[in-house]
Design an enzyme around this catalytic site. Sequence first.
Site, PDB file in Angstrom:
ATOM      1  N   GLU A 148       0.857  -1.266   0.456  1.00 58.90           N
ATOM      2  CA  GLU A 148      -0.116  -0.297  -0.058  1.00 58.90           C
ATOM      3  C   GLU A 148       0.517   0.907  -0.120  1.00 58.90           C
ATOM      4  O   GLU A 148       1.394   1.004   0.601  1.00 58.90           O
ATOM      5  CB  GLU A 148      -1.102   0.006   0.995  1.00 58.90           C
ATOM      6  CG  GLU A 148      -2.435   1.089   1.033  1.00 58.90           C
ATOM      7  CD  GLU A 148      -2.900   1.103  -0.206  1.00 58.90           C
ATOM      8  OE1 GLU A 148      -3.547  -0.402   0.042  1.00 58.90           O
ATOM      9  OE2 GLU A 148      -2.512   2.169  -0.966  1.00 58.90           O
ATOM     10  N   ARG A 151      -0.838   7.416   2.010  1.00 59.58           N
ATOM     11  CA  ARG A 151      -0.302   8.305   2.500  1.00 59.58           C
ATOM     12  C   ARG A 151      -1.798   8.674   4.098  1.00 59.58           C
ATOM     13  O   ARG A 151      -2.894   9.058   3.763  1.00 59.58           O
ATOM     14  CB  ARG A 151      -0.094  10.054   2.362  1.00 59.58           C
ATOM     15  CG  ARG A 151       1.422   9.577   1.317  1.00 59.58           C
ATOM     16  CD  ARG A 151       1.930  10.800   0.203  1.00 59.58           C
ATOM     17  NE  ARG A 151       0.242  11.306  -0.815  1.00 59.58           N
ATOM     18  CZ  ARG A 151      -0.148  12.174  -0.671  1.00 59.58           C
ATOM     19  NH1 ARG A 151       0.458  13.012  -1.129  1.00 59.58           N
ATOM     20  NH2 ARG A 151      -1.013  11.711  -2.196  1.00 59.58           N
ATOM     21  N   GLU A 152      -0.951   8.726   5.265  1.00 56.94           N
ATOM     22  CA  GLU A 152      -2.136   9.138   5.924  1.00 56.94           C
ATOM     23  C   GLU A 152      -2.198  11.083   6.026  1.00 56.94           C
ATOM     24  O   GLU A 152      -2.050  11.980   4.998  1.00 56.94           O
ATOM     25  CB  GLU A 152      -1.586   9.221   7.263  1.00 56.94           C
ATOM     26  CG  GLU A 152      -0.951   7.941   8.160  1.00 56.94           C
ATOM     27  CD  GLU A 152      -0.791   7.716   9.335  1.00 56.94           C
ATOM     28  OE1 GLU A 152      -1.377   8.680   9.688  1.00 56.94           O
ATOM     29  OE2 GLU A 152      -0.517   6.629   9.460  1.00 56.94           O
ATOM     30  N   CYS A 260       5.941   5.263   9.356  1.00 53.37           N
ATOM     31  CA  CYS A 260       6.710   4.456   7.547  1.00 53.37           C
ATOM     32  C   CYS A 260       8.011   4.766   7.777  1.00 53.37           C
ATOM     33  O   CYS A 260       9.134   3.660   7.662  1.00 53.37           O
ATOM     34  CB  CYS A 260       5.844   4.641   7.164  1.00 53.37           C
ATOM     35  SG  CYS A 260       3.785   4.520   7.523  1.00 53.37           S
ATOM     36  N   LYS A 320       2.318  15.062  10.888  1.00 54.12           N
ATOM     37  CA  LYS A 320       2.093  15.412   9.871  1.00 54.12           C
ATOM     38  C   LYS A 320       0.652  16.408   9.851  1.00 54.12           C
ATOM     39  O   LYS A 320      -0.038  15.739  11.131  1.00 54.12           O
ATOM     40  CB  LYS A 320       2.210  15.012   8.191  1.00 54.12           C
ATOM     41  CG  LYS A 320       1.653  13.685   8.415  1.00 54.12           C
ATOM     42  CD  LYS A 320       1.569  13.400   6.834  1.00 54.12           C
ATOM     43  CE  LYS A 320       0.779  11.976   6.007  1.00 54.12           C
ATOM     44  NZ  LYS A 320       0.481  11.570   4.726  1.00 54.12           N
TER      45      LYS A 320
HETATM   46  C1  UGA Z   1       4.461   7.593   3.209  1.00 54.64           C
HETATM   47  C2  UGA Z   1       4.288   7.614   2.392  1.00 54.64           C
HETATM   48  O1  UGA Z   1       4.542   8.953   1.767  1.00 54.64           O
HETATM   49  C3  UGA Z   1       3.706   6.761   1.968  1.00 54.64           C
HETATM   50  O2  UGA Z   1       3.269   6.362   0.910  1.00 54.64           O
HETATM   51  C4  UGA Z   1       3.774   5.227   1.913  1.00 54.64           C
HETATM   52  O3  UGA Z   1       2.585   4.600   1.540  1.00 54.64           O
HETATM   53  C5  UGA Z   1       3.710   5.472   4.067  1.00 54.64           C
HETATM   54  O4  UGA Z   1       4.099   6.051   4.352  1.00 54.64           O
HETATM   55  C6  UGA Z   1       3.432   3.952   3.692  1.00 54.64           C
HETATM   56  O5  UGA Z   1       4.813   2.880   4.166  1.00 54.64           O
HETATM   57  O6  UGA Z   1       2.176   3.327   5.087  1.00 54.64           O
HETATM   58  P1  UGA Z   1       2.947   8.942   5.626  1.00 54.64           P
HETATM   59  O7  UGA Z   1       3.773   8.316   6.782  1.00 54.64           O
HETATM   60  O8  UGA Z   1       1.679   8.801   5.630  1.00 54.64           O
HETATM   61  O9  UGA Z   1       3.254   8.321   4.456  1.00 54.64           O
HETATM   62  O10 UGA Z   1       3.740  10.374   5.401  1.00 54.64           O
HETATM   63  P2  UGA Z   1       4.038  10.952   4.319  1.00 54.64           P
HETATM   64  O11 UGA Z   1       3.183  11.931   4.380  1.00 54.64           O
HETATM   65  O12 UGA Z   1       4.791  10.582   3.662  1.00 54.64           O
HETATM   66  O13 UGA Z   1       5.426  12.494   5.157  1.00 54.64           O
HETATM   67  C7  UGA Z   1       5.834  11.761   6.055  1.00 54.64           C
HETATM   68  C8  UGA Z   1       7.050  12.348   6.781  1.00 54.64           C
HETATM   69  O14 UGA Z   1       7.331  13.114   6.200  1.00 54.64           O
HETATM   70  C9  UGA Z   1       6.130  13.965   7.801  1.00 54.64           C
HETATM   71  O15 UGA Z   1       6.662  13.598   8.671  1.00 54.64           O
HETATM   72  C10 UGA Z   1       6.451  14.762   6.517  1.00 54.64           C
HETATM   73  O16 UGA Z   1       5.729  16.248   7.411  1.00 54.64           O
HETATM   74  C11 UGA Z   1       7.808  14.477   6.363  1.00 54.64           C
HETATM   75  N1  UGA Z   1       8.082  15.409   4.699  1.00 54.64           N
HETATM   76  C12 UGA Z   1       7.359  14.581   4.444  1.00 54.64           C
HETATM   77  C13 UGA Z   1       8.852  16.271   5.354  1.00 54.64           C
HETATM   78  O17 UGA Z   1       9.675  17.097   6.298  1.00 54.64           O
HETATM   79  N2  UGA Z   1       9.083  17.091   3.855  1.00 54.64           N
HETATM   80  C14 UGA Z   1       8.849  16.641   3.049  1.00 54.64           C
HETATM   81  O18 UGA Z   1       9.006  17.462   1.611  1.00 54.64           O
HETATM   82  C15 UGA Z   1       7.606  15.807   2.390  1.00 54.64           C
END
Ligand code: UGA
Length: 449
Positions: A148, A151-152, A260, A320
């Site tokens: 999967e 993203r949350e 994740c 996030k």
């Molecule tokens: C992540 C992946 O993006 C999904 O594709 C994957 O399915 C999911 O893990 C999983 O393995 O289940 P998620 O953990 O919901 O999704 O969160 P993200 O939106 O990817 O953000 C992760 C972290 O990175 C957050 O703390 C966000 O603030 C940070 N982030 C994101 C940054 O610091 N900079 C960015 O440019 C983007």
Amino acid sequence: MNIAVVGCGYVGLVSGTCLAALGHQVTGIDVDTKRVASLQAGKVPIYEPGLSEMILQQTAAQRLRFTTDLSSAVREAQVVFVAVGTPPSPEGGYDLSMLFGAVEKIIEAAQSEKTIVIKSTVPPGTGEKVAQLAAKSPHRLEVVNNPEFLREGTAIHDFMNPDRIVFGAGTAEGLAVLREIYQPLIDKGFHILSMGRASAELSKFGANAMLAMRISFINELSRLASAVGADIESVRMGIGSDPRIGPAFLKAGIGYGGSCFPKDVAALVHQMESLGMEPHLLSGIERANQHQRADFVGRVMRAVSDVKSPQIALWGLAFKPDTDDIRESPAIDIARMLVEAGCTVRAFDPEAMDNARRILGDKITYAPDVTSATKGADAVVLATDWSVFITQNWQGIRQIMRGTHVFDGRNCLASGKVGAAGLHYHAVGRPPVKPGGGREGTVGVVVAG
Ligand code: UGA
């Protein structure tokens, strides 16, 4: 199709509900009787935009139901999705005891041919082990991996509009079953990538590690940007405009969190090491991520060093925005570090307060809104980029604060507005803005600031 989904956690609930919305008959199964009772009563135990409404719709349409009775749900189903938790193990890998526990129960319950779809994130090689177990059943149990990528916060949209649907199928029959499940999405033109099981498993880990690496890369560069007077937001556009690179996941800040990225990067490192390989690059990703938080707190502490008992308004606790999830949240770590450094922390988060209270207890205080969190603060520390923080009235904020420092850990605030309100604006990898000052030389596209 009649589908059973074992595990009503985040992935199981979203996938099960979306599969029902695609027209399948879905039964969500969980061992947690309280969770199942609350879902049966229409109460959704997690916060995900749109999920509650969708669960209510699908249960009303009688396409979705919840039960603790795994055996009968599995017996009735043609396909069984496994979406149980795979938490980190103390050694740094994955704890697969729940997954194998669920698989054993499924095998025991199966009285006819079925397809077992592994939806939980599992280290490469796990599907093969599950297939070996399944081969012991007198009935033909096909095992396929279907990782999967949702993203949350945007989970429903991501499920319904996938960049790719990855099929890790051992056989043509397994692939045929998954095709049937996803036919409504295939008809809309979404891509399917069919590959071997281990490749599907590694694709999931590789994607997460790559995204985490991009964040750690830009964060490392942000430190250099600060040292040489560059603006990392301009640099991000300068780099990201190259179509080979792109601007996504290159936003500097206090680093990544969640259930994740930290876990998957650690598991890859662990798996390579346990196979006798040295993960040169992967091992630096989390190190850089941790450094970012400590560095940020150090900057906050220097700004309030002349205050006797610094009061910090912590804006955001979730890892996030648009989620109540605080797992591995940089905000939680930052709260702890600020308290250890002698600050009083008053926090507000639109959704994650209850979860944070369970972890942080009375180490910090919890405010009912932004204003109460900020009254009398020497510094505002923004740790989660919720829109309610981005749209604040800075003149009003200035009036209720005791000090004048605003630390933007997500580079999401309009620096000009913060400065114009008479506040010091500090971001990550961007030149600071003094009270009354503005920012010069941002690139000619709309970026924060
Ligand atoms: C992540 C992946 O993006 C999904 O594709 C994957 O399915 C999911 O893990 C999983 O393995 O289940 P998620 O953990 O919901 O999704 O969160 P993200 O939106 O990817 O953000 C992760 C972290 O990175 C957050 O703390 C966000 O603030 C940070 N982030 C994101 C940054 O610091 N900079 C960015 O440019 C983007």
